[in-house]
Design a protein around this motif. Structure first.
Motif, short mmCIF file in Angstrom:
data_model
loop_
_atom_site.label_atom_id
_atom_site.label_comp_id
_atom_site.label_asym_id
_atom_site.label_seq_id
_atom_site.Cartn_x
_atom_site.Cartn_y
_atom_site.Cartn_z
N THR A 111 50.54 46.40 6.87
CA THR A 111 51.03 45.72 5.68
C THR A 111 50.41 44.33 5.66
OG1 THR A 111 53.14 46.89 5.82
CG2 THR A 111 53.09 44.90 4.47
N ILE A 112 49.91 43.92 4.50
CA ILE A 112 49.32 42.60 4.35
C ILE A 112 50.33 41.69 3.65
CG2 ILE A 112 47.48 41.28 3.25
CD1 ILE A 112 45.72 43.79 3.55
N VAL A 113 50.55 40.52 4.24
CA VAL A 113 51.49 39.54 3.70
C VAL A 113 50.72 38.24 3.47
CG1 VAL A 113 53.59 38.22 4.14
CG2 VAL A 113 53.42 40.58 4.96
N TRP A 114 50.78 37.71 2.25
CA TRP A 114 50.14 36.44 1.95
C TRP A 114 51.03 35.31 2.42
CZ3 TRP A 114 45.22 36.11 0.65
CH2 TRP A 114 44.62 37.24 0.13
N GLY A 115 50.44 34.32 3.06
CA GLY A 115 51.18 33.18 3.56
C GLY A 115 51.63 32.24 2.45
N LYS A 116 52.71 31.58 2.67
CA LYS A 116 53.25 30.52 1.83
C LYS A 116 53.61 29.39 2.79
CE LYS A 116 53.42 32.90 -2.03
NZ LYS A 116 52.58 32.59 -3.15
N SER A 117 53.77 28.18 2.30
CA SER A 117 54.01 27.02 3.18
C SER A 117 55.16 27.27 4.16
CB SER A 117 54.31 25.78 2.36
OG SER A 117 53.19 25.44 1.60
N GLN A 118 56.31 27.66 3.64
CA GLN A 118 57.48 27.84 4.51
C GLN A 118 57.29 29.04 5.43
OE1 GLN A 118 60.47 30.20 3.91
NE2 GLN A 118 61.69 29.25 5.50
N LEU A 119 56.70 30.12 4.94
CA LEU A 119 56.45 31.31 5.76
C LEU A 119 55.43 31.00 6.85
CD1 LEU A 119 56.96 34.27 6.35
CD2 LEU A 119 55.26 34.85 4.62
N ASP A 120 54.41 30.22 6.52
CA ASP A 120 53.41 29.83 7.54
C ASP A 120 54.08 29.07 8.68
OD1 ASP A 120 51.38 31.01 6.08
OD2 ASP A 120 50.71 29.13 5.18
N ASP A 121 55.01 28.18 8.35
CA ASP A 121 55.74 27.45 9.39
C ASP A 121 56.52 28.39 10.29
OD1 ASP A 121 54.76 25.04 8.43
OD2 ASP A 121 56.58 24.54 7.33
N LEU A 122 57.18 29.38 9.69
CA LEU A 122 57.95 30.35 10.47
C LEU A 122 57.05 31.20 11.36
CD1 LEU A 122 60.47 31.62 7.76
CD2 LEU A 122 60.97 30.10 9.68
N MET A 123 55.88 31.57 10.85
CA MET A 123 54.98 32.45 11.59
C MET A 123 54.33 31.75 12.79
SD MET A 123 55.08 35.51 10.36
CE MET A 123 53.58 36.34 10.86
N MET A 124 54.42 30.42 12.85
CA MET A 124 53.86 29.68 14.00
C MET A 124 54.51 30.10 15.32
SD MET A 124 51.55 27.35 12.90
CE MET A 124 51.60 26.02 14.05
N GLN A 125 55.76 30.58 15.26
CA GLN A 125 56.48 30.97 16.48
C GLN A 125 56.22 32.42 16.89
OE1 GLN A 125 60.76 31.20 15.95
NE2 GLN A 125 60.46 31.37 13.74
N VAL A 126 55.49 33.17 16.07
CA VAL A 126 55.25 34.59 16.33
C VAL A 126 54.00 34.77 17.19
CG1 VAL A 126 54.75 36.82 15.23
CG2 VAL A 126 56.37 35.24 14.17
N LYS A 127 54.14 35.64 18.18
CA LYS A 127 53.01 35.96 19.06
C LYS A 127 52.56 37.40 18.79
CE LYS A 127 54.82 33.00 22.61
NZ LYS A 127 56.07 33.00 23.32
N LEU A 128 51.33 37.68 19.16
CA LEU A 128 50.81 39.03 19.03
C LEU A 128 51.73 40.00 19.75
CD1 LEU A 128 48.40 40.58 17.87
CD2 LEU A 128 47.28 40.28 20.07
N ASP A 129 52.03 41.11 19.14
CA ASP A 129 52.91 42.17 19.67
C ASP A 129 54.39 41.86 19.53
OD1 ASP A 129 50.82 43.90 20.32
OD2 ASP A 129 50.62 43.07 22.34
N ASP A 130 54.77 40.73 18.91
CA ASP A 130 56.19 40.49 18.61
C ASP A 130 56.64 41.44 17.52
OD1 ASP A 130 56.53 38.45 20.41
OD2 ASP A 130 56.46 36.82 18.93
N TYR A 131 57.89 41.86 17.59
CA TYR A 131 58.50 42.69 16.56
C TYR A 131 59.29 41.76 15.66
CZ TYR A 131 61.07 46.52 14.44
OH TYR A 131 61.61 47.40 13.55
N ILE A 132 58.91 41.68 14.38
CA ILE A 132 59.55 40.72 13.48
C ILE A 132 60.06 41.39 12.21
CG2 ILE A 132 58.15 38.78 14.30
CD1 ILE A 132 56.54 39.03 11.67
N ARG A 133 60.96 40.68 11.55
CA ARG A 133 61.46 41.08 10.23
C ARG A 133 61.39 39.85 9.34
NH1 ARG A 133 67.38 42.92 10.14
NH2 ARG A 133 66.47 44.78 11.03
N ILE A 134 60.72 39.98 8.19
CA ILE A 134 60.63 38.90 7.22
C ILE A 134 61.49 39.30 6.02
CG2 ILE A 134 59.12 37.61 5.67
CD1 ILE A 134 56.82 38.30 7.63
#
Length: 65
Positions: free
Chosen positions: A11-34
């Motif tokens: 799934t492709i998700v386009w970044g937004k300012s607030q979402l980009d800030d949240l994604m800074m804490q995500v590492k490769l292979d993390d399981y996330i829910r947006i």
């Protein structure tokens, strides 16, 4: 742009300012829910899309970002 993969489905998700800030804490292979929370007005009277990010740290446990 973020490419997220789950069970070999991408799934492709386009970044937004607030979402980009949240994604800074995500590492490769993390399981996330947006979760899209809606639109809010900023201090300078502009509209901004808001998101919540949860990250799985142990089996069955999610933390809010």
């Amino acid at each position: 742009m973020y490419i997220l993969e789950n069970n070999n489905e991408k799934t492709i998700v386009w970044g937004k300012s607030q979402l980009d800030d949240l994604m800074m804490q995500v590492k490769l292979d993390d399981y996330i829910r947006i979760t899209y929370l809606g639109i809010v007005k900023t201090q300078n009277n502009r509209q901004m899309k808001m998101y919540n990010l949860q990250k799985k740290i142990t089996k069955g446990e999610l933390i809010n970002g």
